[in-house]
Scaffold this motif. Structure first.
Motif, PDB file in Angstrom:
ATOM      1  N   THR A  26       0.852  -1.183   0.000  1.00 30.84           N
ATOM      2  CA  THR A  26       0.000   0.000   0.000  1.00 30.84           C
ATOM      3  C   THR A  26       0.890   1.236   0.000  1.00 30.84           C
ATOM      4  O   THR A  26       2.100   1.143   0.270  1.00 30.84           O
ATOM      5  CB  THR A  26      -0.906   0.037   1.253  1.00 30.84           C
ATOM      6  OG1 THR A  26      -0.122   0.459   2.383  1.00 30.84           O
ATOM      7  CG2 THR A  26      -1.517  -1.342   1.541  1.00 30.84           C
ATOM      8  N   PRO A  27       0.325   2.417  -0.261  1.00 32.16           N
ATOM      9  CA  PRO A  27       1.140   3.638  -0.217  1.00 32.16           C
ATOM     10  C   PRO A  27       1.762   3.908   1.146  1.00 32.16           C
ATOM     11  O   PRO A  27       2.697   4.712   1.249  1.00 32.16           O
ATOM     12  CB  PRO A  27       0.134   4.731  -0.593  1.00 32.16           C
ATOM     13  CG  PRO A  27      -0.891   4.037  -1.429  1.00 32.16           C
ATOM     14  CD  PRO A  27      -1.026   2.674  -0.811  1.00 32.16           C
ATOM     15  N   ASP A  28       1.269   3.262   2.208  1.00 33.69           N
ATOM     16  CA  ASP A  28       1.836   3.464   3.537  1.00 33.69           C
ATOM     17  C   ASP A  28       3.109   2.652   3.773  1.00 33.69           C
ATOM     18  O   ASP A  28       3.805   2.877   4.764  1.00 33.69           O
ATOM     19  CB  ASP A  28       0.808   3.085   4.613  1.00 33.69           C
ATOM     20  CG  ASP A  28      -0.351   4.060   4.677  1.00 33.69           C
ATOM     21  OD1 ASP A  28      -0.126   5.251   4.369  1.00 33.69           O
ATOM     22  OD2 ASP A  28      -1.469   3.639   5.017  1.00 33.69           O
TER      23      ASP A  28
ATOM     24  N   ASP B 232       7.740   6.161  -5.057  1.00 29.85           N
ATOM     25  CA  ASP B 232       6.527   6.454  -5.829  1.00 29.85           C
ATOM     26  C   ASP B 232       5.504   5.339  -5.722  1.00 29.85           C
ATOM     27  O   ASP B 232       4.711   5.124  -6.645  1.00 29.85           O
ATOM     28  CB  ASP B 232       6.862   6.706  -7.308  1.00 29.85           C
ATOM     29  CG  ASP B 232       7.869   7.824  -7.499  1.00 29.85           C
ATOM     30  OD1 ASP B 232       7.735   8.854  -6.812  1.00 29.85           O
ATOM     31  OD2 ASP B 232       8.789   7.671  -8.318  1.00 29.85           O
ATOM     32  N   LEU B 233       5.482   4.654  -4.597  1.00 30.69           N
ATOM     33  CA  LEU B 233       4.531   3.558  -4.431  1.00 30.69           C
ATOM     34  C   LEU B 233       3.093   4.067  -4.416  1.00 30.69           C
ATOM     35  O   LEU B 233       2.179   3.338  -4.803  1.00 30.69           O
ATOM     36  CB  LEU B 233       4.834   2.799  -3.129  1.00 30.69           C
ATOM     37  CG  LEU B 233       3.993   1.558  -2.835  1.00 30.69           C
ATOM     38  CD1 LEU B 233       4.108   0.543  -3.979  1.00 30.69           C
ATOM     39  CD2 LEU B 233       4.430   0.914  -1.529  1.00 30.69           C
ATOM     40  N   GLY B 234       2.900   5.308  -3.997  1.00 31.36           N
ATOM     41  CA  GLY B 234       1.550   5.873  -4.000  1.00 31.36           C
ATOM     42  C   GLY B 234       0.926   5.886  -5.371  1.00 31.36           C
ATOM     43  O   GLY B 234      -0.304   5.882  -5.526  1.00 31.36           O
ATOM     44  N   ASN B 235       1.756   5.874  -6.418  1.00 33.96           N
ATOM     45  CA  ASN B 235       1.233   5.877  -7.783  1.00 33.96           C
ATOM     46  C   ASN B 235       0.575   4.558  -8.151  1.00 33.96           C
ATOM     47  O   ASN B 235      -0.159   4.474  -9.136  1.00 33.96           O
ATOM     48  CB  ASN B 235       2.360   6.149  -8.783  1.00 33.96           C
ATOM     49  CG  ASN B 235       2.942   7.535  -8.613  1.00 33.96           C
ATOM     50  OD1 ASN B 235       2.289   8.423  -8.082  1.00 33.96           O
ATOM     51  ND2 ASN B 235       4.177   7.723  -9.058  1.00 33.96           N
ATOM     52  N   ALA B 236       0.883   3.526  -7.351  1.00 34.86           N
ATOM     53  CA  ALA B 236       0.344   2.214  -7.689  1.00 34.86           C
ATOM     54  C   ALA B 236      -1.132   2.103  -7.368  1.00 34.86           C
ATOM     55  O   ALA B 236      -1.822   1.238  -7.905  1.00 34.86           O
ATOM     56  CB  ALA B 236       1.108   1.126  -6.937  1.00 34.86           C
ATOM     57  N   GLY B 237      -1.637   2.972  -6.481  1.00 32.02           N
ATOM     58  CA  GLY B 237      -3.045   2.908  -6.127  1.00 32.02           C
ATOM     59  C   GLY B 237      -3.416   1.586  -5.479  1.00 32.02           C
ATOM     60  O   GLY B 237      -4.472   1.022  -5.751  1.00 32.02           O
ATOM     61  N   ALA B 238      -2.527   1.082  -4.617  1.00 31.28           N
ATOM     62  CA  ALA B 238      -2.766  -0.235  -4.012  1.00 31.28           C
ATOM     63  C   ALA B 238      -3.957  -0.189  -3.070  1.00 31.28           C
ATOM     64  O   ALA B 238      -4.325   0.853  -2.534  1.00 31.28           O
ATOM     65  CB  ALA B 238      -1.523  -0.679  -3.249  1.00 31.28           C
ATOM     66  N   ASN B 239      -4.572  -1.332  -2.884  1.00 34.37           N
ATOM     67  CA  ASN B 239      -5.699  -1.463  -1.977  1.00 34.37           C
ATOM     68  C   ASN B 239      -5.208  -1.555  -0.542  1.00 34.37           C
ATOM     69  O   ASN B 239      -4.011  -1.522  -0.278  1.00 34.37           O
ATOM     70  CB  ASN B 239      -6.514  -2.717  -2.326  1.00 34.37           C
ATOM     71  CG  ASN B 239      -7.108  -2.628  -3.710  1.00 34.37           C
ATOM     72  OD1 ASN B 239      -7.535  -1.566  -4.128  1.00 34.37           O
ATOM     73  ND2 ASN B 239      -7.131  -3.748  -4.410  1.00 34.37           N
TER      74      ASN B 239
END
Length: 415
Positions: A281-283, A347-354
């Motif tokens: 996740t983005p966190d 830039d993991l926030g760009n992945a839009g993970a659940n």
């Protein structure tokens, strides 16, 4: 922590398009009484399917052994990007050898395990079972090799980045840890569980296979062998419970799973890994893969705190190695080998993970516990994400390479 007759007594990196150089074992030399580790570079690996990248560094440091000054570093590591030619599939592993031929065992597993994964066309169709099978096959191949693994072997902690998921497989007592943001704090979450007799389930499993579980003091008659209460790993780390054959003083392993160790295999030490999966996740900020030389005197949270305080993973590797080294010498007259891989998510926030979801499968006992709706849905999700390749862009590595310093032993070698 290895076997009583191993540590306690007497890589290959395949570069991706954005790798700047192959890793080598850290060299060491003396400068004004300090041990200086050779310069390193930051490496990176894009994950184009989810538009983020991995930025990572690694350090391996031979232990200080006053009674065996020429002892080799028995740790090894493997970092392979683009496994199977897939730009969204990246492997990170640390292997902690033990016993007289621990280095050879560690190097063998380092090379063969990832090769087996890379050559398996079913890996993404059934990742839990195929990952587990790769460990078991590597174990069989080590038994059949020219290496005598009767009283030698290696632990293995590995992370396979599969798009926006981490697949973690572990045998032994090295560890993988992920860090995630909770408000203003960075929290450590173990991705693996140390497989030692301190764990009641593992202790009972090996006893059913015929192992005697006793500390060294117990097996030597200095403590009551009928008192099967060892406290926890922190308080009993200097004399942990170990595995022994009936009526024998061997092999004395302080772990319950490993690759190799054919003698210990007869009393329940198995190569079947515990496998888990984490949805990023983005966190999530970074993850760490390290040998137990790091975690012997440092908690997972302490290690995560140190990584979080250094923006550059090379500096974090140096700080953790130095602190681990210092803690060892505060408690003992030696140190263990130390190997650390730190992988930052960029830039993991760009992945839009659940929202975070974790699925675990303990293959050694054949039981499973999955938070995914069904295993087949999880496999289909993984396969569809990874098969949809995007253009793989070359990225230039950061070239800053500071010297890394860890403290030198404060006490003279003892014979």
């Amino acid at each position: 922590m290895g076997c009583a007759h191993g540590k306690c007594c007497g890589h290959r990196s395949e570069s991706s398009a954005c790798d700047s150089e192959e890793f080598q074992e850290v060299g060491q030399f003396s400068v004004h009484g300090k041990r200086v580790l050779t310069e390193r570079s930051i490496e990176c690996a894009p994950v184009p399917s989810h538009k983020f990248r991995l930025e990572y560094s690694v350090l391996t440091q031979r232990g200080y052994y006053p009674d065996s000054p020429d002892k080799e570093n028995q740790d090894s590591f493997s970092i392979r990007t683009q496994v199977q030619g897939n730009p969204n599939l990246h492997f990170f592993g640390v292997f902690d050898g033990h016993g007289q031929l621990g280095t050879q065992c560690s190097n063998f597993v380092r090379d063969r395990l990832v090769d087996i994964l890379a050559d398996n066309p079913r890996l993404l169709d059934d990742p839990f079972n195929e990952y587990s099978s790769a460990f078991v096959r590597t174990n069989h191949e080590l038994h059949d090799s020219e290496i005598d693994d009767t009283m030698s072997g290696t632990t293995a902690i590995t992370v396979l980045v599969v798009g926006d998921k981490l697949l973690v497989a572990n045998v032994g007592d090295s560890r993988a840890v992920i860090a995630h943001k909770v408000g203003n704090r960075i929290i450590a979450e173990d991705l693996s569980s140390d497989q030692t007799p301190f764990r009641r389930d593992e202790c009972e499993r090996v006893k059913l296979c015929g192992a005697r579980v006793l500390s060294v003091d117990q097996v030597e008659g200095l403590k009551d062998p009928d008192i099967q209460a060892w406290g926890d790993e922190e308080s009993e780390g200097s004399d942990p419970p170990r595995l022994w054959v009936q009526n024998g003083m061997y092999p004395g392993t302080a772990f319950t799973r490993s690759i190799g160790d054919s003698t210990a295999e007869r009393i329940g030490v198995i190569a079947d890994p515990e496998v888990s999966m984490v949805q990023l996740t983005p966190d999530h900020v970074f993850f760490i893969v390290a040998s137990d030389g790091v975690f012997e005197f440092l908690s997972s949270q302490a290690v995560v705190n140190m990584v979080a305080s250094y923006p550059d993973p090379r500096d974090a590797c140096a700080a953790i190695a130095g602190e681990s080294y210092k803690r060892w010498l505060e408690h003992e007259n030696r140190t263990d080998d130390i190997t650390i891989i730190i992988v930052h998510f960029k830039d993991l926030g760009n992945a839009g993970a659940n929202a975070a979801r974790t699925a675990s499968l303990r293959t050694g006992r054949g039981s499973s516990n999955s938070s995914f709706t069904t295993a087949s849905e999880m496999y289909r999700s993984m396969r569809s994400e990874i098969s949809d390749f995007e253009t793989y862009q070359r990225t230039v590595s950061n070239n800053r390479s500071p010297a890394i310093v860890v403290p030198s032993p404060s006490r003279s070698p003892q014979s």
